[in-house]
Design an enzyme around this catalytic site. Structure first.
Site, PDB file in Angstrom:
ATOM      1  N   GLY A 193      49.690  38.484  39.403  1.00 24.49           N
ATOM      2  CA  GLY A 193      50.307  39.815  39.442  1.00 24.49           C
ATOM      3  C   GLY A 193      50.693  40.329  38.072  1.00 24.49           C
TER       4      GLY A 193
ATOM      5  N   GLY B 142      48.588  41.584  35.775  1.00 22.82           N
ATOM      6  CA  GLY B 142      47.748  42.685  35.299  1.00 22.82           C
ATOM      7  C   GLY B 142      46.351  42.266  34.878  1.00 22.82           C
ATOM      8  N   LYS B 143      45.918  41.060  35.240  1.00 25.10           N
ATOM      9  CA  LYS B 143      44.583  40.575  34.812  1.00 25.10           C
ATOM     10  C   LYS B 143      43.473  41.476  35.348  1.00 25.10           C
ATOM     11  CE  LYS B 143      44.881  36.538  36.679  1.00 25.10           C
ATOM     12  NZ  LYS B 143      46.229  36.633  37.280  1.00 25.10           N
TER      13      LYS B 143
ATOM     14  N   LEU C  11      43.595  44.697  36.329  1.00 28.17           N
ATOM     15  CA  LEU C  11      43.629  45.998  35.669  1.00 28.17           C
ATOM     16  C   LEU C  11      43.042  45.891  34.262  1.00 28.17           C
ATOM     17  CD1 LEU C  11      44.364  48.874  36.107  1.00 28.17           C
ATOM     18  CD2 LEU C  11      46.764  48.332  35.671  1.00 28.17           C
TER      19      LEU C  11
ATOM     20  N   LYS D 229      34.754  37.352  39.150  1.00 32.40           N
ATOM     21  CA  LYS D 229      35.981  36.672  39.608  1.00 32.40           C
ATOM     22  C   LYS D 229      35.546  35.450  40.389  1.00 32.40           C
ATOM     23  CE  LYS D 229      40.466  36.692  41.360  1.00 32.40           C
ATOM     24  NZ  LYS D 229      41.777  36.977  40.728  1.00 32.40           N
TER      25      LYS D 229
ATOM     26  N   GLY E  66      40.485  34.965  35.977  1.00 33.93           N
ATOM     27  CA  GLY E  66      41.018  33.799  36.668  1.00 33.93           C
ATOM     28  C   GLY E  66      41.751  34.209  37.935  1.00 33.93           C
ATOM     29  N   ALA E  67      42.540  33.294  38.456  1.00 34.92           N
ATOM     30  CA  ALA E  67      43.400  33.558  39.615  1.00 34.92           C
ATOM     31  C   ALA E  67      44.765  32.977  39.266  1.00 34.92           C
ATOM     32  CB  ALA E  67      42.853  32.892  40.871  1.00 34.92           C
TER      33      ALA E  67
END
Ligand SMILES: Nc1ncnc2c1ncn2[C@@H]1O[C@H](COP(=O)(O)OP(=O)(O)OP(=O)(O)O)[C@@H](O)[C@H]1O
Ligand SMILES: C[C@H](N)[C@H](N)CCCCCC(=O)O
Ligand SMILES: [Mg+2]
Length: 225
Positions: free
Chosen positions: A25, A27-28, A30, A45, A115-116
């Site tokens: 959460g 901002g990756k 965006l 992704k 990433g995640a």
């Protein structure tokens, strides 16, 4: 000071960049959309989780960039639970094989890989996201908060990356601008502040993304040490 010095940047333009962050959460997505649009690259992704709750980052990036389908690669793994890939895959009875993943051919260079969550997110019982980054052999862009707390989070992430010899092209701050934090992170982190993303007054749109992309440094300047 950090335990290990920053690894040298690649001497030749890398095939792509891995966009990681200090948190989920952060901002990756965006930022990955802005990079893909700015550099007219290809977005990937590899590990998508949380599809039970949200459309998925791949769809978000396609909508925000308005690029054609050949700029967007499908995830290697698409999981439902909003959890770390290791946990989400266990819930669904799926075995992940990140060790078998290599850099895909990108129809449009560079490859922008998202990433995640952050660096220490488990992909399997033994492999973390940071291990996967090292396996791919591409440098990193680190997305981080701009406000109070970011010095610790960002320097911890840089320390982990440097200790594994993973080059960092720079960091991108997200939130209310803090030039003082940027200066401290550039100095102690020995890392380049690439861009600052201010809070958007509305949920991101393709129009807003086009504007953000105009402020992203050209890909050709990324490798300049
Ligand atoms: N500067 C900003 N202004 C307004 N909204 C933002 C900003 N940065 C991020 N957001 C919003 O915050 C939410 C989380 O951002 P994002 O999806 O990019 O996080 P992420 O790091 O990609 O998360 P994940 O780890 O799930 O991939 C999204 O709804 C995004 O649109
Ligand atoms: C579901 C979320 N949006 C991401 N896809 C996965 C974030 C995993 C974070 C794991 C953790 O650090 O606790
Ligand atoms: Mg994301």
């Amino acid at each position: 000071m950090l335990y290990a010095p920053p690894p040298p940047l690649p001497s030749h333009p890398p095939k792509g960049v891995f966009v990681t962050g200090t948190d989920t959460g952060i901002g990756k997505t965006l930022i990955s959309a802005a990079l893909t649009r700015a550099w007219h690259g290809t977005y990937w992704k590899p590990f998508q989780t949380g599809l039970a709750e949200e459309p998925g980052d791949t769809e978000t990036v396609q909508q925000l960039t308005e690029l054609s389908q050949d700029h967007i690669l499908p995830p290697a793994y698409a999981l439902q639970a909003p959890l770390a890939p290791a946990a989400a895959s266990a819930l669904e009875g799926i075995t992940l094989h990140p060790e078998q993943l290599t850099l895909p051919e990108a129809p449009h260079a560079p490859l922008i890989i998202e990433g995640a969550g952050g660096l220490m997110v488990p992909l399997t019982k033994t492999m973390l996201m940071i291990d996967f980054i090292a396996q791919l052999g591409v440098p990193v862009i680190l997305v981080t908060r701009s406000n109070l707390g970011t010095l610790n989070h960002t320097l911890l992430s840089l320390e982990a990356l440097y200790q594994r010899g993973i080059p960092v092209l720079g960091f991108i701050t997200n939130g209310v601008d803090s030039p003082q934090n940027n200066q401290i992170l550039e100095s102690i982190g020995q890392c380049r502040a690439l861009y600052h993303l201010a809070p958007l007054s509305t949920p991101p749109t393709a129009t807003a993304l086009r504007h953000i992309a105009t402020h992203i440094p050209p890909w050709a300047t990324m490798n300049a040490s």
